[in-house]
Design a protein around this motif. Structure first.
Motif, PDB file in Angstrom:
ATOM      1  N   PHE A 379      50.946  33.381  33.489  1.00  0.00           N
ATOM      2  CA  PHE A 379      49.998  32.778  34.385  1.00  0.00           C
ATOM      3  C   PHE A 379      50.368  33.261  35.852  1.00  0.00           C
ATOM      4  CE2 PHE A 379      51.406  29.789  31.049  1.00  0.00           C
ATOM      5  CZ  PHE A 379      50.274  29.238  30.484  1.00  0.00           C
ATOM      6  N   SER A 380      49.072  33.575  36.548  1.00  0.00           N
ATOM      7  CA  SER A 380      49.277  33.929  37.793  1.00  0.00           C
ATOM      8  C   SER A 380      48.036  33.474  38.552  1.00  0.00           C
ATOM      9  CB  SER A 380      49.068  35.479  37.858  1.00  0.00           C
ATOM     10  OG  SER A 380      49.390  35.891  39.268  1.00  0.00           O
ATOM     11  N   GLU A 381      48.148  33.382  39.865  1.00  0.00           N
ATOM     12  CA  GLU A 381      46.770  33.007  40.842  1.00  0.00           C
ATOM     13  C   GLU A 381      46.062  34.529  41.102  1.00  0.00           C
ATOM     14  OE1 GLU A 381      49.084  29.470  43.336  1.00  0.00           O
ATOM     15  OE2 GLU A 381      49.303  31.517  44.087  1.00  0.00           O
ATOM     16  N   GLU A 382      46.607  35.607  40.689  1.00  0.00           N
ATOM     17  CA  GLU A 382      45.941  36.775  41.175  1.00  0.00           C
ATOM     18  C   GLU A 382      45.826  37.820  39.953  1.00  0.00           C
ATOM     19  OE1 GLU A 382      44.915  37.749  44.039  1.00  0.00           O
ATOM     20  OE2 GLU A 382      46.041  36.054  45.355  1.00  0.00           O
ATOM     21  N   LEU A 383      44.360  38.160  39.597  1.00  0.00           N
ATOM     22  CA  LEU A 383      44.410  38.915  38.452  1.00  0.00           C
ATOM     23  C   LEU A 383      45.270  40.279  38.214  1.00  0.00           C
ATOM     24  CD1 LEU A 383      42.784  39.434  35.781  1.00  0.00           C
ATOM     25  CD2 LEU A 383      40.801  40.464  37.126  1.00  0.00           C
ATOM     26  N   GLU A 384      45.344  40.750  39.607  1.00  0.00           N
ATOM     27  CA  GLU A 384      46.047  42.010  39.637  1.00  0.00           C
ATOM     28  C   GLU A 384      47.460  41.899  39.187  1.00  0.00           C
ATOM     29  OE1 GLU A 384      44.946  45.262  40.148  1.00  0.00           O
ATOM     30  OE2 GLU A 384      43.148  44.264  39.902  1.00  0.00           O
ATOM     31  N   VAL A 385      48.251  40.777  39.363  1.00  0.00           N
ATOM     32  CA  VAL A 385      49.530  40.451  38.950  1.00  0.00           C
ATOM     33  C   VAL A 385      49.553  40.507  37.273  1.00  0.00           C
ATOM     34  CG1 VAL A 385      51.524  38.778  38.787  1.00  0.00           C
ATOM     35  CG2 VAL A 385      50.119  39.201  41.000  1.00  0.00           C
ATOM     36  N   ILE A 386      48.646  39.797  36.623  1.00  0.00           N
ATOM     37  CA  ILE A 386      48.655  39.869  35.311  1.00  0.00           C
ATOM     38  C   ILE A 386      48.551  41.310  34.880  1.00  0.00           C
ATOM     39  CG2 ILE A 386      47.346  39.186  33.142  1.00  0.00           C
ATOM     40  CD1 ILE A 386      48.587  36.934  34.350  1.00  0.00           C
ATOM     41  N   LYS A 387      47.653  42.211  35.382  1.00  0.00           N
ATOM     42  CA  LYS A 387      47.460  43.510  34.865  1.00  0.00           C
ATOM     43  C   LYS A 387      48.925  44.217  35.088  1.00  0.00           C
ATOM     44  CE  LYS A 387      42.410  44.072  35.988  1.00  0.00           C
ATOM     45  NZ  LYS A 387      41.466  44.812  36.453  1.00  0.00           N
ATOM     46  N   GLU A 388      49.351  43.890  36.220  1.00  0.00           N
ATOM     47  CA  GLU A 388      50.599  44.871  36.420  1.00  0.00           C
ATOM     48  C   GLU A 388      51.699  44.227  35.495  1.00  0.00           C
ATOM     49  OE1 GLU A 388      53.304  46.987  39.369  1.00  0.00           O
ATOM     50  OE2 GLU A 388      51.100  46.748  39.104  1.00  0.00           O
ATOM     51  N   VAL A 389      51.669  43.089  34.917  1.00  0.00           N
ATOM     52  CA  VAL A 389      52.703  42.759  34.049  1.00  0.00           C
ATOM     53  C   VAL A 389      52.123  43.171  32.553  1.00  0.00           C
ATOM     54  CG1 VAL A 389      53.421  40.668  32.671  1.00  0.00           C
ATOM     55  CG2 VAL A 389      53.172  40.450  35.044  1.00  0.00           C
ATOM     56  N   ILE A 390      51.222  43.303  32.249  1.00  0.00           N
ATOM     57  CA  ILE A 390      50.781  44.081  30.987  1.00  0.00           C
ATOM     58  C   ILE A 390      51.006  45.484  31.033  1.00  0.00           C
ATOM     59  CG2 ILE A 390      48.712  44.564  29.777  1.00  0.00           C
ATOM     60  CD1 ILE A 390      47.529  42.023  30.435  1.00  0.00           C
ATOM     61  N   LYS A 391      50.584  46.201  32.267  1.00  0.00           N
ATOM     62  CA  LYS A 391      50.775  47.605  32.376  1.00  0.00           C
ATOM     63  C   LYS A 391      52.187  47.818  32.213  1.00  0.00           C
ATOM     64  CE  LYS A 391      50.434  48.813  36.602  1.00  0.00           C
ATOM     65  NZ  LYS A 391      51.873  49.145  36.906  1.00  0.00           N
ATOM     66  N   ASP A 392      53.197  47.151  32.711  1.00  0.00           N
ATOM     67  CA  ASP A 392      54.634  47.867  32.896  1.00  0.00           C
ATOM     68  C   ASP A 392      55.260  47.226  31.272  1.00  0.00           C
ATOM     69  OD1 ASP A 392      54.257  48.576  35.265  1.00  0.00           O
ATOM     70  OD2 ASP A 392      56.106  47.371  36.166  1.00  0.00           O
ATOM     71  N   LYS A 393      54.747  45.820  30.937  1.00  0.00           N
ATOM     72  CA  LYS A 393      55.214  45.451  29.577  1.00  0.00           C
ATOM     73  C   LYS A 393      54.959  46.405  28.439  1.00  0.00           C
ATOM     74  CE  LYS A 393      57.058  43.261  26.511  1.00  0.00           C
ATOM     75  NZ  LYS A 393      58.555  43.136  26.271  1.00  0.00           N
ATOM     76  N   THR A 394      53.676  47.082  28.507  1.00  0.00           N
ATOM     77  CA  THR A 394      53.040  48.025  27.497  1.00  0.00           C
ATOM     78  C   THR A 394      54.018  49.358  27.504  1.00  0.00           C
ATOM     79  OG1 THR A 394      50.966  47.045  27.667  1.00  0.00           O
ATOM     80  CG2 THR A 394      51.078  49.259  26.685  1.00  0.00           C
ATOM     81  N   SER A 395      54.093  49.806  28.883  1.00  0.00           N
ATOM     82  CA  SER A 395      54.681  51.090  29.332  1.00  0.00           C
ATOM     83  C   SER A 395      56.373  50.999  28.956  1.00  0.00           C
ATOM     84  CB  SER A 395      54.363  51.717  30.408  1.00  0.00           C
ATOM     85  OG  SER A 395      54.939  50.849  31.423  1.00  0.00           O
TER      86      SER A 395
END
Length: 820
Positions: A379-395
């Protein structure tokens, strides 16, 4: 001895707790004038003072205590003693504080033989005579007893200490802690939360009503120090009669930390709470919040709650093994969704539920977005934080691979109830929340980028073990070899793979890419769009760079479906290279530079038609191969063996044409090949390619053909230099005879790059969107695979001898990874 560190400990320890064992003499406690705020039990005065002075971290710490108390205490480093001592801190009124230092005899002052450094005079107070001692422009008051010496910063406090009539009146919890401390350590530190009235402004949680004493009653730490390391190991205790934060974890077993495997690599601060049994937690929560009954919640299956800071933004992770109640609850709050790297990201209509169900662990957090990765709800207050989490987890670019985490993990236990890890940025943000403006901190000197701040709390019967460390961090490069350095999102989806090109002004690399609206972009290596130019069609193949005027200024040369274009540095067309080819269907542009003297030959193929132009845009009359026997199916190649040039054309009918500069046959290949879609390469001075059955054809300079059955599937891939042959077949990659078994997937053809005298081979799993990178010995580059959609380009983008790769990250974005 300088009194600086305890303030940092007080702030950080609010997320922590403690352990120790050994007996100690309680006689030093006889000289406590009243209940103190902080005590430091020193096992060897000189040893502790030396350890404190030599520690590089303590040297950069700058905390200012009320009424210059820090300066007064620092003067006590003049005391020389191998015996025990007890330093206690008191609040004497709402504005001032005082200390009492009780030492076992014998003791002396280091410079007592110098009258200029130590001055003494007798003072009378309430019928008793004491000594006033001047030490290096400061002073203390002293009383000599039979077995002890007592010093204080205030005369009235010293008098109370000597005439103490309330011996043994401290709480039972304190005596338990005092008796458990380790006499083999330089010192033990005790913090009385209930009496630290002058610290009430420095709160732990995110609400104004929570202060230090709401966390626990007493904290104690054993102090262990080296030059770049501080370790505090101790115990925390709280009475059951009053609600304390640490009592939320009563009767709960510690668990291993798991959310660090999901948190992004660049996480600045990470706090994680384990919930071994949700029923136990709910009962403890009920008592803490003074509720009539435990809260009903859809999150009963959550076993870890984590909060993190990323770029100053907050996120909350919930790790769970069950989703039966959580999914329906969250679905009722969804209002929209989007897709990022194959994962759904949901928009929430209401997000205060986390602070409701996990009070007091989560405060002032309004979730607006969430996504699910494996067993973790984010969960996040900012969409970019969720994207950053997905990006780093996937890579695979996660916190557990960061030097921050690895350094902390060398000291922290594997299982805990609370874990806290932060870097310099994270600790700054947390200290701001804890009232750092009132602590008068100099962050630039206090928080050093080379240090890691971490701690944990572990339950054990009626007390809590604590580890807390401040330690110099291992270097990032030894911990992580690959990291994201650049992300660029365009307005439209990408149509071509991003490609590096040279900026002739500084010899660094820039990026060119085209979107589905036929806009061509030139992007700096800082992520800035230098220009955007709309073309009439899609670029075919790769863009080449040429120096038409031989003045070291480079242009971009390429074909679209029906044009041959050359653009200058500013994106303007270079005459006469804006040529149209009616009928379209052009292949990618081939650029030949036979002698490396920039006398270019541009080869444009269109079906059977072959056009060769010179640097002036004129047709090369001496080139005779103007019409092929069958349509040309791939970009022609210029290969060289010794001093001879070979122009290679692959035709639709299976013919392999190997010509000389004039377009006449140089090598006669009599057999036709059912081309697999792989190019022709040179390997050991033979022309090699494969057919759809996986047969490798090797043609020597005389036209002799050698076939090798490699048992490859039709969608196999090959790439080669004259000495390095690479093939991939399903999930088997072979590099110079070394075999690598990849995860099952659908793989692109291998790519080979030669940069800084080193060969790199890349393949991409198109299904799982993972990019793999290997060296010429089939050894995987550290921290690969990383996330990416298809083929990459690879180069030294900023001339630092470290490579970067650029690739599609998602439909409308590109990403650059640096490989250290």
């Amino acid at each position: 001895m300088s009194y600086r560190l305890p303030f940092l400990l007080i702030i950080i320890s609010l997320l922590l707790g403690c352990e120790q064992k050994k007996e100690a003499s309680e006689s030093l406690l006889d000289y406590l004038p009243f209940e103190p705020s902080i005590l430091i039990k020193i096992n060897n005065v000189s040893e502790f003072s030396n350890a404190w002075e030599k520690n590089s971290l303590l040297k950069i710490s700058k905390f200012t205590l009320p009424d210059s108390l820090a300066f007064r205490i620092s003067s006590l480093k003049e005391i020389q003693s191998e015996e025990k001592a007890l330093l206690s801190i008191y609040q004497t009124d709402s504005l001032s504080t005082a200390f009492v230092l009780t030492l076992e005899r014998p003791f002396s002052f280091k410079s007592q033989d110098s009258s200029s450094n130590v001055k003494k005079e007798s003072v009378l107070f309430k019928g008793s005579t004491y000594e006033k001692i001047e030490l290096k422009n400061s002073f203390v008051y002293m009383a000599k007893m039979k077995d002890h010496v007592v010093l204080s910063s205030q005369l009235s406090v010293l008098d109370l200490a000597i005439k103490n009539t309330k011996k043994g009146s401290l709480p039972e919890t304190f005596y338990k802690l005092y008796g458990s401390s380790n006499s083999e350590k330089p010192a033990s530190i005790y913090m009385n939360m209930a009496q630290a009235h002058w610290l009430k402004n420095y709160s732990l949680k995110q609400n104004d009503s929570t202060t230090l004493d709401s966390f626990t009653d007493w904290l104690t730490f054993d102090f262990i120090s080296s030059e770049d390391f501080i370790h505090l190991h101790g115990i925390s205790m709280a009475q059951d009669s009053t609600p304390k934060t640490i009592n939320l974890f009563q009767h709960s077993k510690p668990l291993p930390l798991t959310n660090s495997n999901t948190a992004p690599f660049n996480t600045e601060a990470f706090v994680s709470f384990s919930i071994e049994n949700h029923n136990t937690f709910s009962k403890n929560q009920q008592e803490y919040l003074e509720l009539s009954a435990p809260k009903e919640t859809p999150f009963n299956s959550v076993d870890e709650v984590s909060m993190l800071l990323l770029g100053g933004k907050k996120a909350v992770f919930l790790n769970t093994l069950g989703t039966e109640e959580i999914n329906p609850f969250l679905e009722s709050l969804r209002r929209n969704e989007t897709n990022y790297q194959g994962h759904e990201v949901y928009f929430l209509t209401e997000g205060a539920f986390l602070t409701t169900y996990f009070d007091p662990l989560i405060k002032n957090f309004n979730a607006k977005y969430y996504a699910v990765l494996e067993n973790t709800y984010m969960f996040s207050e900012e969409l970019e934080v969720i994207k950053e989490v997905i990006k780093d987890k996937t890579s695979g670019n996660t916190l557990d691979k960061n030097a921050l985490f690895k350094t902390a993990n060398t000291v922290l236990a594997d299982e805990s109830n609370i874990v806290f890890i932060a870097n310099n940025k994270g600790i700054r943000e947390l200290l701001k929340d804890f009232g750092s403006n009132q602590l008068n901190l100099d962050f630039k000197e206090l928080i050093n980028a080379d240090y890691v701040y971490a701690g944990q709390l572990i339950t054990d019967k009626d007390f809590y073990h604590t580890n807390f460390i401040i330690q110099k961090k291992v270097t990032e490069e030894t911990s992580l070899s690959t990291s994201i350095v650049l992300r660029v999102e365009l307005e439209s989806d990408l149509a071509t793979n991003p490609q590096f090109v040279i900026n002739h002004r500084n010899s660094e690399k820039e990026i060119v890419v085209q979107d589905i609206d036929n806009n061509l972009y030139l992007i700096s290596n800082k992520g800035r769009v230098i220009w955007k130019k709309t073309l009439n069609g899609r670029i075919q193949g790769k863009i080449s760079q040429v120096d038409l005027y031989k003045n070291n200024r480079l242009q971009l040369a390429f074909t679209t479906n029906n044009e041959f274009l050359i653009l200058d540095r500013n994106g303007k067309e270079v005459e006469p290279f804006n040529m149209k080819f009616p009928g379209g269907n052009l292949n990618g542009l081939a650029v030949f530079d036979y002698e490396g003297k920039k006398n270019y030959r541009f080869v444009i193929t269109q079906g059977k038609k072959v056009t060769m132009l010179n640097s002036k845009g004129k047709v090369v009359n001496g080139f005779k191969y103007e019409k092929a026997e069958s349509p040309v199916i791939m970009v022609p190649k210029h290969l060289r063996i010794g001093r001879k040039d070979y122009l290679v054309f692959m035709l639709e009918d299976g013919s392999l044409k190997i010509l000389n500069r004039t377009g006449r046959t140089r090598v006669n290949v009599k057999e036709k090949i059912d081309f697999s879609g792989n190019e022709v390469y040179l390997f050991k001075d033979n022309f090699i390619t494969t057919d759809k059955k996986g047969t490798l054809y090797a043609v020597d300079s005389k036209g002799k053909i050698t076939k090798s059955g490699l048992n490859l599937n039709p969608d196999h891939g090959i790439v080669s230099t004259n000495r390095t042959f690479v093939s991939n077949n399903e999930n088997i990659l072979k590099i110079r005879g070394h075999e690598v078994t990849l995860e099952l997937g659908v793989y692109s053809r291998p790519q080979l790059f030669y940069v800084n005298n080193k060969i790199y081979i890349s393949v991409t799993d198109i299904q799982s969107q993972k990019i793999y990178l290997f060296d010429s010995n089939a050894k995987s580059i550290s921290d690969f695979p990383v996330f990416g959609n298809y083929e990459i380009d690879l180069g030294d983008m900023d001339n630092d001898r470290k490579i970067e790769i650029v690739t599609k990250e998602q439909d409308n974005a590109l990403v650059v990874y640096k490989v250290n």
